[in-house]
Design a protein around this motif. Sequence first.
Motif, PDB file in Angstrom:
ATOM      1  N   MET A  70      -2.388   6.378  -6.282  1.00 11.27           N
ATOM      2  CA  MET A  70      -1.601   6.916  -7.390  1.00 11.27           C
ATOM      3  C   MET A  70      -0.476   7.799  -6.877  1.00 11.27           C
ATOM      4  SD  MET A  70      -2.874   9.188 -10.592  1.00 11.27           S
ATOM      5  CE  MET A  70      -3.050  10.573  -9.468  1.00 11.27           C
ATOM      6  N   LEU A  71      -0.743   8.576  -5.826  1.00 12.21           N
ATOM      7  CA  LEU A  71       0.301   9.411  -5.249  1.00 12.21           C
ATOM      8  C   LEU A  71       1.419   8.561  -4.646  1.00 12.21           C
ATOM      9  CD1 LEU A  71      -1.548  11.824  -5.774  1.00 12.21           C
ATOM     10  CD2 LEU A  71      -1.011  12.644  -3.466  1.00 12.21           C
ATOM     11  N   GLN A  72       1.054   7.474  -3.980  1.00  9.17           N
ATOM     12  CA  GLN A  72       2.066   6.568  -3.439  1.00  9.17           C
ATOM     13  C   GLN A  72       2.937   6.011  -4.567  1.00  9.17           C
ATOM     14  OE1 GLN A  72      -0.515   3.784  -1.394  1.00  9.17           O
ATOM     15  NE2 GLN A  72       0.101   4.583   0.604  1.00  9.17           N
ATOM     16  N   LEU A  73       2.279   5.636  -5.657  1.00  7.59           N
ATOM     17  CA  LEU A  73       3.012   5.102  -6.807  1.00  7.59           C
ATOM     18  C   LEU A  73       3.950   6.146  -7.398  1.00  7.59           C
ATOM     19  CD1 LEU A  73       3.457   2.787  -8.805  1.00  7.59           C
ATOM     20  CD2 LEU A  73       1.502   3.624 -10.100  1.00  7.59           C
ATOM     21  N   ALA A  74       3.466   7.380  -7.502  1.00  4.24           N
ATOM     22  CA  ALA A  74       4.300   8.465  -8.047  1.00  4.24           C
ATOM     23  C   ALA A  74       5.526   8.690  -7.176  1.00  4.24           C
ATOM     24  CB  ALA A  74       3.476   9.745  -8.155  1.00  4.24           C
ATOM     25  N   VAL A  75       5.343   8.630  -5.852  1.00  9.65           N
ATOM     26  CA  VAL A  75       6.470   8.806  -4.936  1.00  9.65           C
ATOM     27  C   VAL A  75       7.478   7.676  -5.116  1.00  9.65           C
ATOM     28  CG1 VAL A  75       7.155   8.775  -2.508  1.00  9.65           C
ATOM     29  CG2 VAL A  75       5.203  10.137  -3.233  1.00  9.65           C
ATOM     30  N   GLY A  76       6.991   6.445  -5.232  1.00 12.62           N
ATOM     31  CA  GLY A  76       7.891   5.317  -5.441  1.00 12.62           C
ATOM     32  C   GLY A  76       8.679   5.449  -6.726  1.00 12.62           C
ATOM     33  N   ASP A  77       8.008   5.856  -7.798  1.00 14.01           N
ATOM     34  CA  ASP A  77       8.699   6.064  -9.073  1.00 14.01           C
ATOM     35  C   ASP A  77       9.737   7.182  -8.951  1.00 14.01           C
ATOM     36  OD1 ASP A  77       7.328   4.068 -10.361  1.00 14.01           O
ATOM     37  OD2 ASP A  77       5.860   5.395 -11.291  1.00 14.01           O
ATOM     38  N   SER A  83       9.086   6.062   5.587  1.00 10.64           N
ATOM     39  CA  SER A  83       7.637   5.872   5.524  1.00 10.64           C
ATOM     40  C   SER A  83       7.024   6.803   4.499  1.00 10.64           C
ATOM     41  CB  SER A  83       6.999   6.116   6.890  1.00 10.64           C
ATOM     42  OG  SER A  83       7.206   7.447   7.321  1.00 10.64           O
ATOM     43  N   ILE A  84       5.936   6.339   3.886  1.00  8.55           N
ATOM     44  CA  ILE A  84       5.164   7.141   2.942  1.00  8.55           C
ATOM     45  C   ILE A  84       3.734   7.139   3.441  1.00  8.55           C
ATOM     46  CG2 ILE A  84       4.448   7.436   0.543  1.00  8.55           C
ATOM     47  CD1 ILE A  84       6.892   5.775  -0.282  1.00  8.55           C
ATOM     48  N   THR A  85       3.306   8.247   4.067  1.00  7.07           N
ATOM     49  CA  THR A  85       1.970   8.362   4.645  1.00  7.07           C
ATOM     50  C   THR A  85       1.396   9.742   4.307  1.00  7.07           C
ATOM     51  OG1 THR A  85       2.463   9.421   6.770  1.00  7.07           O
ATOM     52  CG2 THR A  85       2.912   7.061   6.608  1.00  7.07           C
ATOM     53  N   ASN A  94      -1.031  17.181  -9.229  1.00  2.00           N
ATOM     54  CA  ASN A  94      -0.698  18.604  -9.200  1.00  2.00           C
ATOM     55  C   ASN A  94      -0.520  19.100  -7.767  1.00  2.00           C
ATOM     56  OD1 ASN A  94      -0.737  18.883 -11.991  1.00  2.00           O
ATOM     57  ND2 ASN A  94      -2.909  19.393 -12.055  1.00  2.00           N
ATOM     58  N   ALA A  95      -1.345  18.592  -6.858  1.00  2.00           N
ATOM     59  CA  ALA A  95      -1.226  18.981  -5.454  1.00  2.00           C
ATOM     60  C   ALA A  95       0.119  18.534  -4.883  1.00  2.00           C
ATOM     61  CB  ALA A  95      -2.376  18.386  -4.639  1.00  2.00           C
ATOM     62  N   LEU A  96       0.543  17.310  -5.252  1.00  2.00           N
ATOM     63  CA  LEU A  96       1.835  16.809  -4.792  1.00  2.00           C
ATOM     64  C   LEU A  96       2.972  17.644  -5.369  1.00  2.00           C
ATOM     65  CD1 LEU A  96       3.640  14.756  -3.379  1.00  2.00           C
ATOM     66  CD2 LEU A  96       3.356  13.230  -5.356  1.00  2.00           C
TER      67      LEU A  96
END
Length: 337
Positions: A176-183, A139-141, A33-35
């Motif tokens: 999980m947030l990294q995974l959501a971004v990748g998806d 990059s994803i940081t 939700n924050a993302l």
Amino acid sequence: MNVLAKSATDTVAKSAVRQSVARTIATAADGINALAACLSADQALSGSFVDAVELIASSRGRVVVSGIGKSGHIGRKIAATMASTGTSAYFVHPTEASHGDLGMITSEDLLILLSWSGETVELGNMLTYAKRFNVPVVSITSNADSLISRNSNVAITLPKVQEACPHGLAPTTSAMLQLAVGDALAIALVERRGFSAHDFKTFHPGGKLGSQLLLAHELAHCEESVPLLPLGSPMSDAIIEMSSKGFGVVGVVDGDKKLAGVITDGDLRRHMSSDLLKMTVDAIMSHRPRLIKGSMLASAAMELMETQKVTVLFLIDDLDRPTGILHIHDLLRAGVV
């Protein structure tokens, strides 16, 4: 410990587990939700997603994903998702990259580097290599001021979130947030490129998913196997054709070879009389046969059969001429449900 005391202890232990599970799921949901909130409110963050998709889509080479630890595991999944949805991608371990695998990366490729801190030492050599050979970096940081973010062509900066780990140490919500971004990147690329179910099938020929992506014509019986008779044929010929082909149905075509109707074994029962064999197929056939195109997904054909309560469908071309016949048993044998 007596029975009552043990039962009470077990109840407390089970309650603690339920609370732990619920707390972890709630923390994960708060992270997503924050993302989502950041994407809505932060133009820079949403813009970085757009820029990343455009950069990846315009790349002439492959997408090389890398990360260490939990970020590395997420990176492998992101690479696999992209590869299966039309974006050529693979994972390179940063340590192996430093010992020769950098040679797998060309100037036409693109790097996606995952690091929650943005300061992962093991990614340093990949970053240096990218700068030397003009390899674009996404990059994803969670740190816009980090070394990796500052040296990226596109930096996706995620909101800092609470880890589900009670000590705040094990990467859980962050992973999980990294995974959501990748998806999100992979699906945006699917939609941008118009990647179809037919394209998807090319990369998923096996397993349950492969069976769901089969097309009707791939399972249908064609040519001489299709039970057909011309208008005006006697019902005696229809019964022979139905019996010899074994589908319990016969199609009736007009002078232009178009499917004018069908006769099923149910039609035979409804018209059973001493005069049946003296009649022509025109008098018995149903004039609204259920037809499909060969390009229909087999799973959609199965749904149509279940909805219409039929076991056989005729396939037709653009001129309404029959090209094949599909039986429900063909779908079941292929694992389509």
